[in-house]
Design an enzyme around this catalytic site. Structure first.
Site, PDB file in Angstrom:
ATOM      1  N   CYS A 234      36.489 -40.523 -14.905  1.00  0.00           N
ATOM      2  CA  CYS A 234      35.210 -40.616 -14.191  1.00  0.00           C
ATOM      3  C   CYS A 234      34.135 -39.696 -14.765  1.00  0.00           C
ATOM      4  O   CYS A 234      32.967 -39.800 -14.400  1.00  0.00           O
ATOM      5  CB  CYS A 234      35.434 -40.296 -12.720  1.00  0.00           C
ATOM      6  SG  CYS A 234      36.932 -41.051 -12.075  1.00  0.00           S
TER       7      CYS A 234
ATOM      8  N   HIS B 250      29.867 -35.555  -7.094  1.00  0.00           N
ATOM      9  CA  HIS B 250      30.913 -36.498  -7.513  1.00  0.00           C
ATOM     10  C   HIS B 250      31.447 -37.226  -6.283  1.00  0.00           C
ATOM     11  O   HIS B 250      31.635 -38.443  -6.330  1.00  0.00           O
ATOM     12  CB  HIS B 250      32.027 -35.754  -8.244  1.00  0.00           C
ATOM     13  CG  HIS B 250      33.156 -36.638  -8.649  1.00  0.00           C
ATOM     14  ND1 HIS B 250      32.999 -37.669  -9.531  1.00  0.00           N
ATOM     15  CD2 HIS B 250      34.472 -36.680  -8.268  1.00  0.00           C
ATOM     16  CE1 HIS B 250      34.157 -38.306  -9.705  1.00  0.00           C
ATOM     17  NE2 HIS B 250      35.057 -37.723  -8.944  1.00  0.00           N
TER      18      HIS B 250
ATOM     19  N   THR C  30      37.143 -39.310  -0.875  1.00  0.00           N
ATOM     20  CA  THR C  30      38.524 -38.927  -0.563  1.00  0.00           C
ATOM     21  C   THR C  30      38.485 -37.532   0.055  1.00  0.00           C
ATOM     22  O   THR C  30      37.734 -36.666  -0.410  1.00  0.00           O
ATOM     23  CB  THR C  30      39.428 -38.893  -1.817  1.00  0.00           C
ATOM     24  OG1 THR C  30      38.949 -37.902  -2.727  1.00  0.00           O
ATOM     25  CG2 THR C  30      39.441 -40.237  -2.513  1.00  0.00           C
ATOM     26  N   PRO C  31      39.259 -37.297   1.099  1.00  0.00           N
ATOM     27  CA  PRO C  31      39.210 -35.993   1.775  1.00  0.00           C
ATOM     28  C   PRO C  31      39.483 -34.821   0.839  1.00  0.00           C
ATOM     29  O   PRO C  31      38.769 -33.817   0.873  1.00  0.00           O
ATOM     30  CB  PRO C  31      40.298 -36.125   2.852  1.00  0.00           C
ATOM     31  CG  PRO C  31      40.369 -37.601   3.135  1.00  0.00           C
ATOM     32  CD  PRO C  31      40.110 -38.268   1.817  1.00  0.00           C
TER      33      PRO C  31
ATOM     34  N   GLU D  22      35.103 -30.262  -3.984  1.00  0.00           N
ATOM     35  CA  GLU D  22      33.777 -30.140  -4.604  1.00  0.00           C
ATOM     36  C   GLU D  22      32.846 -29.269  -3.765  1.00  0.00           C
ATOM     37  O   GLU D  22      32.007 -28.534  -4.308  1.00  0.00           O
ATOM     38  CB  GLU D  22      33.157 -31.522  -4.820  1.00  0.00           C
ATOM     39  CG  GLU D  22      31.836 -31.437  -5.592  1.00  0.00           C
ATOM     40  CD  GLU D  22      31.250 -32.797  -5.917  1.00  0.00           C
ATOM     41  OE1 GLU D  22      31.749 -33.810  -5.397  1.00  0.00           O
ATOM     42  OE2 GLU D  22      30.265 -32.832  -6.686  1.00  0.00           O
TER      43      GLU D  22
ATOM     44  N   LYS E 241      27.743 -42.810  -4.569  1.00  0.00           N
ATOM     45  CA  LYS E 241      28.923 -43.694  -4.512  1.00  0.00           C
ATOM     46  C   LYS E 241      29.026 -44.378  -3.154  1.00  0.00           C
ATOM     47  O   LYS E 241      29.717 -45.386  -3.018  1.00  0.00           O
ATOM     48  CB  LYS E 241      30.197 -42.884  -4.792  1.00  0.00           C
ATOM     49  CG  LYS E 241      30.343 -42.402  -6.223  1.00  0.00           C
ATOM     50  CD  LYS E 241      31.675 -41.720  -6.451  1.00  0.00           C
ATOM     51  CE  LYS E 241      31.847 -41.259  -7.890  1.00  0.00           C
ATOM     52  NZ  LYS E 241      31.105 -40.022  -8.200  1.00  0.00           N
TER      53      LYS E 241
ATOM     54  N   HIS F 252      32.690 -46.380  -6.464  1.00  0.00           N
ATOM     55  CA  HIS F 252      33.008 -45.444  -7.542  1.00  0.00           C
ATOM     56  C   HIS F 252      33.212 -46.253  -8.825  1.00  0.00           C
ATOM     57  O   HIS F 252      34.198 -46.973  -8.959  1.00  0.00           O
ATOM     58  CB  HIS F 252      34.260 -44.662  -7.168  1.00  0.00           C
ATOM     59  CG  HIS F 252      34.642 -43.593  -8.148  1.00  0.00           C
ATOM     60  ND1 HIS F 252      33.944 -43.359  -9.312  1.00  0.00           N
ATOM     61  CD2 HIS F 252      35.656 -42.684  -8.132  1.00  0.00           C
ATOM     62  CE1 HIS F 252      34.511 -42.367  -9.971  1.00  0.00           C
ATOM     63  NE2 HIS F 252      35.550 -41.944  -9.273  1.00  0.00           N
TER      64      HIS F 252
ATOM     65  N   PHE G 216      40.213 -38.025 -13.452  1.00  0.00           N
ATOM     66  CA  PHE G 216      41.661 -37.930 -13.659  1.00  0.00           C
ATOM     67  C   PHE G 216      41.911 -37.216 -14.990  1.00  0.00           C
ATOM     68  O   PHE G 216      41.108 -37.317 -15.925  1.00  0.00           O
ATOM     69  CB  PHE G 216      42.281 -39.329 -13.737  1.00  0.00           C
ATOM     70  CG  PHE G 216      42.614 -39.947 -12.407  1.00  0.00           C
ATOM     71  CD1 PHE G 216      42.226 -39.373 -11.220  1.00  0.00           C
ATOM     72  CD2 PHE G 216      43.327 -41.132 -12.347  1.00  0.00           C
ATOM     73  CE1 PHE G 216      42.529 -39.948  -9.997  1.00  0.00           C
ATOM     74  CE2 PHE G 216      43.647 -41.731 -11.137  1.00  0.00           C
ATOM     75  CZ  PHE G 216      43.243 -41.134  -9.965  1.00  0.00           C
TER      76      PHE G 216
END
Lengths: 271, 404
Positions: free
Chosen positions: B156, B296, B300-301, B307, B328, B333, B392
């Site tokens: 990403c 970013h 997601t939790p 971040e 996003k 995403h 990732f």
């Protein structure tokens, strides 16, 4: 690294880690830190076997047949990400190309990464298959040996390279129509050192090019070849002139990048 | 290598919010969601069935439509983004006069090709020796570009790396003009299933437009998106000399690695903090100079909260003042293309002096205390933007853009 570290890794990731490990082993860099370095990995046809198998499973089992490990470990970032994790590298990491032009793309990007001297050095790992299993869906016999190849290069930052370039260890050139002529690169005598973890560690003696050859699938056999020293970055823009394709070095000597261009490593395979 | 300023002078994009700068800007600032049910293939047995889809890339002006239609969808997307960026920058008709390079973020060119070919009855995956030329080379050949080209992926974070490297190619004098950005058409059966089975995707299939909810307490994963954005970069001085429109200066770039896990963000925020600080130092700016942060924040939790820690550390007390949003929430995403499209969002914020919102932010997570821009765009002075993209493999990147 724990035994499960490479459990879901692609064959090319395994061979890449092996080549990097061999460099560290040979140079006695076990106690060196590469924390500030970067890592670029340029695999060739990366993830093909897994994708082929997964497509068959998708057809047979539907969406639930797709492994959750597919994307993290079979995408282009996987080799560099794994090596950054293995070496605790906190500099940048990314994958390059994934296809037959991986090597030349990687050189272009690596030199640009090092150009401003912001990184003390960079690991550049090129991987691919010497002999690749073709997983045809109707195959009934055992898979033939699958030979992986990896080339791990330790690249210093360019100021030291330029200021101390004296010897020759990497050559590139070509044959056939349209070739612009050969050139040779120069290696530094005093490249920057990895940061020591403790006083008195083995110094970073020289840059190194290590070529690894491995028997794939189960990683049953691995032999390592070695060449010393590196190149002068000033010559690398020459690579832009070529249209590079195809395979990795077979352990030593010439690396055929295309039908007309090659890299010649001053390397000698062992084992 | 010089440190001369590098300007963005052209934009080409294909996003779930539109395929032109004007459409994307209008939808982004109106808080429109580009997320919908995936229709390109049967998703009945997929855990996640929604995505930020892009439809067909338009045929660039002057291109033979029949020939364009023969190209793969990924090729069409890349060509559209590149050609329209060159047209926008005023280079299209003069592209043969200069060395134009290409640095393209694309994570799964080969996997995409093999899967697409297989699903259409082909066998190319079993015959790699017969492989086609790489996307970058095809694109350069078709566009008649003469500079160097390379592709890369930091998942990403790819787009930020591509822009940073193109900037260096210009500063090294390897190119006169460089296309940089990313393109990824990841909404395929394998990728949707892979991320779905990883339990990374939202399963709010019945209300797609509300599924991407960065920083919201009720988020349940990210929504996959597809598309791309390419930018024309050139030396600022040369761009001004020829009277080009300058969207922004690529002021600073920072990159680091977690070295922690291939999927899970590190619980230690230091590497991501280092990437942001490196980008600010590269831009010779202080955190307090930043007027807008495009986070970013994927929805997601674990990722969102990680971040927030980074932003709180980098910005200190200024965090209460600087608007932060995640686009996003509208685009989904875009994975490899996310950073490039979010750089475009930053350009739009500077161009319009309006900060795009985080839509679906109805109930902010108390662990994500930021100066949010919930649900509606906000007029704001925007001269400097920071765009975070983490990927990732533990990649962290930050891109600082500055108004011309």
């Amino acid at each position: 690294m724990p035994a499960t570290f490479l459990k879901h890794a692609d064959n090319q990731t395994v061979v890449a880690v092996a080549a990097v490990s061999a460099v560290i082993e040979r140079q006695g860099w076990h106690e060196c830190s590469f924390a500030d370095w970067g890592v670029l990995a340029a695999p060739n046809r990366f993830g093909r076997i897994s994708v082929a198998q997964t497509i068959e499973r998708l057809r047979a089992e539907g969406a639930w047949g797709v492994s959750p490990h597919l994307i993290p470990h079979q995408s282009l970032h996987a080799v560099s990400g794994t090596i950054s994790q293995a070496l605790k590298i906190h500099g940048p990491n990314f994958g390059v190309s994934g296809g037959p032009n991986a090597g030349p793309d990687a050189f272009l990007l690596a030199i640009a990464m090092l150009a401003d001297g912001g990184l003390p050095g960079l690991w550049l790992i090129l991987t691919g298959y010497e002999q690749e299993w073709i997983p045809a869906p109707n195959q009934t016999t055992a898979a033939p040996p699958c030979l992986g190849a990896a080339l791990a290069l330790v690249l210093p930052s360019p100021p030291a390279t330029k200021n101390n370039a004296v010897s020759t260890n990497l050559a590139a050139g070509g044959e056939g129509p349209g070739v612009r002529g050969d050139f040779v690169g120069h290696a530094p005598t005093n490249p920057p050192h990895p940061r020591p973890l403790s006083p008195g560690h083995a110094p970073f003696r020289q840059d190194e090019i290590t070529a690894g050859r491995g028997r794939g699938e189960n990683g049953a056999r691995l032999s390592i070849g070695q060449a010393l020293n590196l190149f002068d970055v000033a010559h690398l823009p020459e690579f832009q002139l070529a249209s590079f394709i195809d395979d990795l070095p077979s352990g030593a000597g010439k690396w055929r990048l295309s039908n007309t261009f090659w890299l010649e490593l001053d390397a000698e395979a062992q084992g | 290598m010089t440190r001369e300023p590098i300007a963005i002078t052209g934009v080409g994009a294909l996003t779930p919010l539109g395929h032109s700068y004007a459409d994307i800007a209008a939808n982004l600032l109106a808080g429109v969601s580009g997320v919908r049910r995936v229709e390109a293939f049967d998703v009945a047995d997929h855990p996640a069935q929604i995505g930020g889809t892009v439809g067909e890339a338009p045929c660039p002006d002057g291109w033979d439509a029949a020939e364009f239609a023969e190209f793969s969808k990924l090729d069409r997307a890349a060509l559209w983004c590149c050609a329209s960026a060159l047209e926008d920058a005023g280079w299209w008709s003069r592209r043969g006069n200069v060395r134009i390079g290409l640095v393209l973020g694309t994570a799964a060119e080969w996997n995409w090709h093999w899967e697409n070919d297989c699903m259409n009855g082909g066998h190319n995956i079993y015959q790699p020796q017969d492989h086609l030329e790489p996307l970058t080379q095809r694109t350069c050949r078709r566009l008649q570009l003469t500079g160097p080209a390379a592709s890369l992926s930091a998942a990403c974070a790819s787009g930020n790396h591509a822009i940073a490297l193109a900037r260096r190619w210009l500063q090294l004098g390897w190119v006169d003009v460089c296309l940089a950005g990313a393109c990824d058409l990841a909404i395929t059966p394998l990728t949707l299933a892979g991320f779905g089975n990883l339990r990374a995707l939202s399963r709010r299939n019945s209300e797609p437009e509300h599924a991407s909810r960065p920083f919201d307490l009720d988020r349940d994963g990210f929504v996959i998106g597809e598309g791309g954005a390419l930018f024309v970069l050139e030396r600022d001085e040369a761009a001004r000399k020829r009277g080009a429109r300058i969207y922004a200066e690529v002021a600073g770039c920072g990159a680091s690695s977690d070295a922690y896990h291939m999927v899970i963000p590190s619980p230690h925020p230091e590497p991501a903090i280092a990437a942001m600080k490196q980008a600010l130092a590269d831009a010779r700016l202080d955190a307090s100079d930043v007027d807008y942060v495009n986070a970013h924040a994927t929805s997601t939790p674990v990722g969102d909260a990680a971040e927030v820690k980074v932003l709180q550390t980098v910005f200190g007390s200024h965090i209460a003042k600087v608007p932060v949003s995640s686009t996003k929430s509208m685009t989904g995403h875009l994975l490899t293309a996310a950073a490039a499209v979010e750089a475009l969002a930053c350009i739009i914020a500077m161009d319009r002096q309006v900060v795009p919102p985080t839509i679906n932010l109805d109930n902010a997570d108390p662990d994500c205390r930021l100066r949010h821009v919930p649900n509606q765009a906000e007029s704001h002075r925007v001269r400097v933007t920071a765009s975070n993209s983490f990927g990732f493999g533990g990649s962290n990147t930050c891109l600082i853009l500055k108004a011309a």
